[in-house]
Design a protein around this motif. Structure first.
Motif, PDB file in Angstrom:
ATOM      1  N   ARG A  37       6.498  16.175  27.785  1.00 16.73           N
ATOM      2  CA  ARG A  37       5.988  16.772  26.533  1.00 16.73           C
ATOM      3  C   ARG A  37       4.879  17.785  26.771  1.00 16.73           C
ATOM      4  NH1 ARG A  37       5.051  10.939  23.930  1.00 16.73           N
ATOM      5  NH2 ARG A  37       4.019  10.841  25.942  1.00 16.73           N
ATOM      6  N   ARG A  40       5.071  21.332  25.226  1.00 15.50           N
ATOM      7  CA  ARG A  40       4.928  21.294  23.757  1.00 15.50           C
ATOM      8  C   ARG A  40       3.485  21.035  23.356  1.00 15.50           C
ATOM      9  NH1 ARG A  40       9.458  17.316  23.206  1.00 15.50           N
ATOM     10  NH2 ARG A  40       7.760  16.022  22.480  1.00 15.50           N
ATOM     11  N   ASP A  70       5.837  14.683  17.936  1.00 20.87           N
ATOM     12  CA  ASP A  70       5.644  15.596  16.810  1.00 20.87           C
ATOM     13  C   ASP A  70       4.931  14.983  15.597  1.00 20.87           C
ATOM     14  OD1 ASP A  70       6.625  17.728  18.228  1.00 20.87           O
ATOM     15  OD2 ASP A  70       8.518  17.849  17.134  1.00 20.87           O
ATOM     16  N   ARG A  91       3.892  27.322  16.898  1.00 25.52           N
ATOM     17  CA  ARG A  91       4.083  26.409  18.028  1.00 25.52           C
ATOM     18  C   ARG A  91       5.425  26.647  18.713  1.00 25.52           C
ATOM     19  NH1 ARG A  91       5.386  20.476  18.758  1.00 25.52           N
ATOM     20  NH2 ARG A  91       6.314  20.527  16.704  1.00 25.52           N
ATOM     21  N   ARG A  92       6.399  27.072  17.956  1.00 28.91           N
ATOM     22  CA  ARG A  92       7.741  27.300  18.494  1.00 28.91           C
ATOM     23  C   ARG A  92       8.017  28.782  18.778  1.00 28.91           C
ATOM     24  NH1 ARG A  92      10.177  22.381  17.744  1.00 28.91           N
ATOM     25  NH2 ARG A  92       9.167  21.049  16.216  1.00 28.91           N
TER      26      ARG A  92
END
Length: 122
Positions: A37, A40, A70, A91-92
């Motif tokens: 993770r 992310r 998330d 974030r993406r």
């Protein structure tokens, strides 16, 4: 000091508070082979930066490494009064990914192999 870290790294969480009151520059070194993770999470911190809350998100991520999925990121974003729609979009997005990738690539070239890696900086 310049610190290369990974938000899932327990050694980073343990060592960073020991640095005390120094000027700290944090760079992302997501070690996805060990911490899936981590990229992310780095993106979440950079996204918070775009809304003026990098250090608050940084601290929140290290404070509770047991809750990094998330839904927990959204809770942190809410607690920091971030715009949640913008948080998710940024974030993406490509800008944030490029920032995280730049940190990673730059320090691979400099020989960073593990987290945390700490450099003194004048």
């Amino acid at each position: 000091m310049i610190v290369y870290g990974d938000y899932e790294c327990p050694y980073c969480a343990a060592e960073l508070p020991k640095l005390g009151a120094v000027r700290l520059v944090f760079r992302h070194f997501p070690v996805v082979s060990k911490h899936p993770r981590s990229r992310r999470l780095a993106a979440a911190a950079e996204t918070a930066h775009l809304q003026g809350r990098f250090w608050q998100m940084h601290d929140a991520l290290f404070a509770d490494q047991g809750h990094l999925d998330d839904p927990h990121l959204w809770e942190r974003a809410r607690a920091l009064d971030l715009d949640l729609d913008r948080f998710e979009s940024d974030r993406r997005g490509d800008e944030v990914a490029a920032r995280v990738d730049h940190d990673f690539r730059t320090w691979i070239a400099a020989g960073v192999m593990k987290t945390p890696t700490i450099f003194s900086w004048p």
